[in-house]
Design a protein around this motif. Structure first.
Motif, PDB file in Angstrom:
ATOM      1  N   PHE A   1      -2.109  -2.755   9.943  1.00 38.12           N
ATOM      2  CA  PHE A   1      -2.178  -3.731   8.858  1.00 38.12           C
ATOM      3  C   PHE A   1      -3.645  -4.037   8.564  1.00 38.12           C
ATOM      4  CE2 PHE A   1       2.140  -5.401   8.118  1.00 38.12           C
ATOM      5  CZ  PHE A   1       2.821  -4.793   9.165  1.00 38.12           C
ATOM      6  N   VAL A   2      -3.942  -4.235   7.275  1.00 33.28           N
ATOM      7  CA  VAL A   2      -5.286  -4.560   6.832  1.00 33.28           C
ATOM      8  C   VAL A   2      -5.203  -5.819   5.978  1.00 33.28           C
ATOM      9  CG1 VAL A   2      -7.186  -3.784   5.352  1.00 33.28           C
ATOM     10  CG2 VAL A   2      -6.049  -2.147   6.860  1.00 33.28           C
ATOM     11  N   ARG A   3      -6.064  -6.789   6.248  1.00 32.08           N
ATOM     12  CA  ARG A   3      -6.115  -7.983   5.398  1.00 32.08           C
ATOM     13  C   ARG A   3      -7.402  -7.941   4.571  1.00 32.08           C
ATOM     14  NH1 ARG A   3      -6.746 -14.278   7.423  1.00 32.08           N
ATOM     15  NH2 ARG A   3      -7.264 -15.165   5.365  1.00 32.08           N
ATOM     16  N   ILE A   4      -7.236  -7.831   3.258  1.00 25.66           N
ATOM     17  CA  ILE A   4      -8.379  -7.879   2.354  1.00 25.66           C
ATOM     18  C   ILE A   4      -8.268  -9.193   1.577  1.00 25.66           C
ATOM     19  CG2 ILE A   4      -9.521  -6.796   0.363  1.00 25.66           C
ATOM     20  CD1 ILE A   4      -8.721  -4.092   1.490  1.00 25.66           C
ATOM     21  N   ASN A   5      -9.298 -10.000   1.659  1.00 23.14           N
ATOM     22  CA  ASN A   5      -9.215 -11.394   1.187  1.00 23.14           C
ATOM     23  C   ASN A   5      -7.969 -12.018   1.805  1.00 23.14           C
ATOM     24  OD1 ASN A   5     -11.643 -11.406  -0.273  1.00 23.14           O
ATOM     25  ND2 ASN A   5     -10.649 -10.301  -1.942  1.00 23.14           N
ATOM     26  N   ASP A   6      -7.018 -12.487   1.006  1.00 21.01           N
ATOM     27  CA  ASP A   6      -5.852 -13.121   1.620  1.00 21.01           C
ATOM     28  C   ASP A   6      -4.578 -12.279   1.540  1.00 21.01           C
ATOM     29  OD1 ASP A   6      -7.284 -15.212   2.567  1.00 21.01           O
ATOM     30  OD2 ASP A   6      -6.897 -16.512   0.841  1.00 21.01           O
ATOM     31  N   THR A   7      -4.750 -11.010   1.196  1.00 22.57           N
ATOM     32  CA  THR A   7      -3.583 -10.131   1.070  1.00 22.57           C
ATOM     33  C   THR A   7      -3.449  -9.216   2.293  1.00 22.57           C
ATOM     34  OG1 THR A   7      -3.849 -10.157  -1.327  1.00 22.57           O
ATOM     35  CG2 THR A   7      -2.479  -8.403  -0.407  1.00 22.57           C
ATOM     36  N   LEU A   8      -2.231  -9.169   2.815  1.00 21.22           N
ATOM     37  CA  LEU A   8      -1.948  -8.326   3.978  1.00 21.22           C
ATOM     38  C   LEU A   8      -1.337  -7.017   3.479  1.00 21.22           C
ATOM     39  CD1 LEU A   8      -2.041  -8.450   7.088  1.00 21.22           C
ATOM     40  CD2 LEU A   8       0.326  -9.269   7.005  1.00 21.22           C
ATOM     41  N   ILE A   9      -1.981  -5.907   3.842  1.00 24.00           N
ATOM     42  CA  ILE A   9      -1.574  -4.603   3.304  1.00 24.00           C
ATOM     43  C   ILE A   9      -1.195  -3.674   4.455  1.00 24.00           C
ATOM     44  CG2 ILE A   9      -2.234  -2.753   1.702  1.00 24.00           C
ATOM     45  CD1 ILE A   9      -4.727  -4.541   1.018  1.00 24.00           C
ATOM     46  N   THR A  10      -0.123  -2.915   4.266  1.00 20.24           N
ATOM     47  CA  THR A  10       0.196  -1.834   5.210  1.00 20.24           C
ATOM     48  C   THR A  10       0.685  -0.635   4.415  1.00 20.24           C
ATOM     49  OG1 THR A  10       1.255  -1.308   7.333  1.00 20.24           O
ATOM     50  CG2 THR A  10       2.628  -2.439   5.709  1.00 20.24           C
TER      51      THR A  10
END
Lengths: 351, 351
Positions: free
Chosen positions: A236-245
């Motif tokens: 998982f990657v958090r860019i600003n406040d968004t959690l992305i996978t």
């Protein structure tokens, strides 16, 4: 009910030899195991027997053609001493998905569920109650049938062993984004929990460890431009406040922790995205400070925060956050697993 | 010389139970096997012992993480009753190449060569003399060390078993050019003889068998436009009078039969090309009649002529040639292997 499940109890227990305050991961095994044989075109009734060595012919296909799959699960004990599983049917379904891809006969659901619960009830004392510890459960299946012809075996074994275990990683994890080696092919077996998927990662991981990293983050085998998974964990990657996978595919494992984390994040009101993540995007976000967190998610590792990643001979440190998504989500999922909060998702399963 | 090689002879032989006139492939095993253990950071002296079951802990990493590699070799008996190997050092070198990629410790050359020759001398009577038969030799290595942590084992076994064997394929082979599934990733373990490479092929091969084919011809996992190998064999294509095979890569096995065939073809004055072969080119050549032959080449299958291939729901038959390259090359290589002609290449190795 299988009706015919046979239990042969161990004459003596080894439990007094175990130091439950200092458990490593998966290196001490409980008193019993479940064994189920596939012969003459069908799975025979499972047996719970004392943990013991396996006797196999040297021509058994497991030694030659890698027909082996596994699952990873945990049993958790709550403060009242009750034992719980987390979404066990998801593991059962994935086991059979892996079995199909590896040309291994699928197992009946009741053999898995009844075998598992009988085993856990018998070895309930082996489920640790110490914080952060659990009973790691390892269901696995492999080709015991013989022959040097490169074709599926005619006999298989399904076994469940358990191991009281502490943390998989101690401390934060430093990862290397891989540029040369690959974990999985399009149209291959990357989505299955096949033994061979893991052996192929050991050498590149050793090279990364020699450079000071703990794990490799795999990228696609064609361009090495997209992040896939970390081998023993989804990423998982958090860019600003968004959690992305990344999306699951035939190269990426459909992790049970991964999808549970997405559900919990959504419930918490965290913005999530399931989409391809390019290495370029992650590097740029690290440079601008928009990359807030990275973590791995998996049954063994639970949620493992990543402290830094390496890419093209440069290391990028992740910030130390007070209230990270990783710590929030880890608390939420372990609270459910250890029966410390209400289970609104219906994920807990009482043993 | 290892000096310390120990031989424990079988008390009785099973050889009288074997029907040497009706041998299948790799399903009857000779009286003895070679076993060598890796422990405490080194390979211990090899032992020749009676063929017997292996006892392994259920947590041995072979069952979970696919750390296993193998080789395929044959021993041939000539008319005088002498026994021969074919380029055995090539197998030894490739074994260690596979070992390195799978994070398995490399084996000393003398353990391999002395162990192998001692074993073959002891079981010399098991080498068949019937035409087309040979003693199939299976060296293999796997992780016997234990633990559920996904990392290389600390103990391994190297074993050689042998099996008097007939032909791998009976008759000509009909193949399917694969459009969806894949065998290997760029940067993966396709060039190694890793167990997991074979298990991943079984399901797509079963699907092909259900459609009436014998084997799959794998294509690259990215575009499925280029021919790679046939899983148990490298692939050769004859267009007009030129013999073409794909280059070895990290996805394609560096076959010993493959490179021997190239050397023999060159000596015979056959034009050869080692280059990428597109599926489009093969289909077009089949349509115009310029595609004269296709065959697989490997130790087990020797040279297996392909009678037809399927692609996108169409079957393309190969012509029946009087004097095919396949039959010429098969005669040349087996004449060398069975000591029927002078060995100008220096490939034969007397046991």
């Amino acid at each position: 009910m299988t009706n015919t499940l046979v239990v042969e109890k161990a004459k003596t227990s080894k439990i007094q030899d175990v130091d439950f305050d200092n458990l490593s991961f998966g290196s001490v095994y409980s008193d019993h195991m479940l064994v189920c044989d596939y012969r003459n075109g069908k799975w025979e009734a499972p047996k719970v027997v004392p943990y013991q060595p396996l006797s196999l012919d040297p021509s058994a296909k497991i030694f030659h053609y890698g027909q082996s799959i596994f699952e990873g699960m945990k049993a958790y004990k709550d403060e009242a001493g009750d034992a719980w599983l987390f979404r066990p049917l998801e593991n059962f379904k994935r086991l059979n998905k892996s079995a199909k891809r590896l040309a291994i006969p699928e197992l009946p659901e009741e053999y898995f569920m009844e075998g598992l619960t009988t085993l856990l009830q018998l070895d309930k004392d082996w489920i640790p109650q110490n914080p952060g510890s659990s009973l790691y459960i390892r269901p696995f299946m492999f080709a015991s049938g013989t022959g040097f012809h490169a074709s599926p075996a005619d006999e298989y074994k399904f076994i469940i062993c358990t191991a009281p275990s502490g943390a998989y990683f101690s401390g934060k994890v430093k990862v290397l984004i891989e540029e040369n080696y690959s974990r999985a092919a399009n149209g291959g077996v990357g989505y299955a929990k096949a033994g061979g998927n893991y052996a192929g990662q050991f050498y590149p991981t050793q090279l990364a460890i020699e450079k000071g990293y703990n794990q490799v983050i795999w990228t696609d085998d064609n361009s090495h431009e997209y992040i896939e998974e970390a081998g023993a964990m989804n990423v998982f990657v958090r860019i600003n406040d968004t959690l992305i996978t990344g999306p699951t595919s035939d190269r990426i494992l459909d992790g049970i922790t991964r999808k549970s984390i997405l559900d919990i994040a959504n419930e918490e009101g965290i913005a999530t995205e399931v989409r391809k993540i390019s290495v370029h995007e992650v590097v740029e976000a690290a440079k601008t400070g928009e990359l807030k967190e990275m973590f791995g998610a998996g049954t063994a590792a639970v949620i493992s925060p990543i402290s830094a990643f390496g890419y093209k001979d440069t290391d990028y440190d992740l910030p130390e956050l007070q209230n990270s998504y990783a710590s929030l989500l880890k608390k939420r999922i372990t609270d459910i697993q250890y029966n410390r909060v209400a289970d609104t998702f219906g994920w807990r399963y009482k043993v």
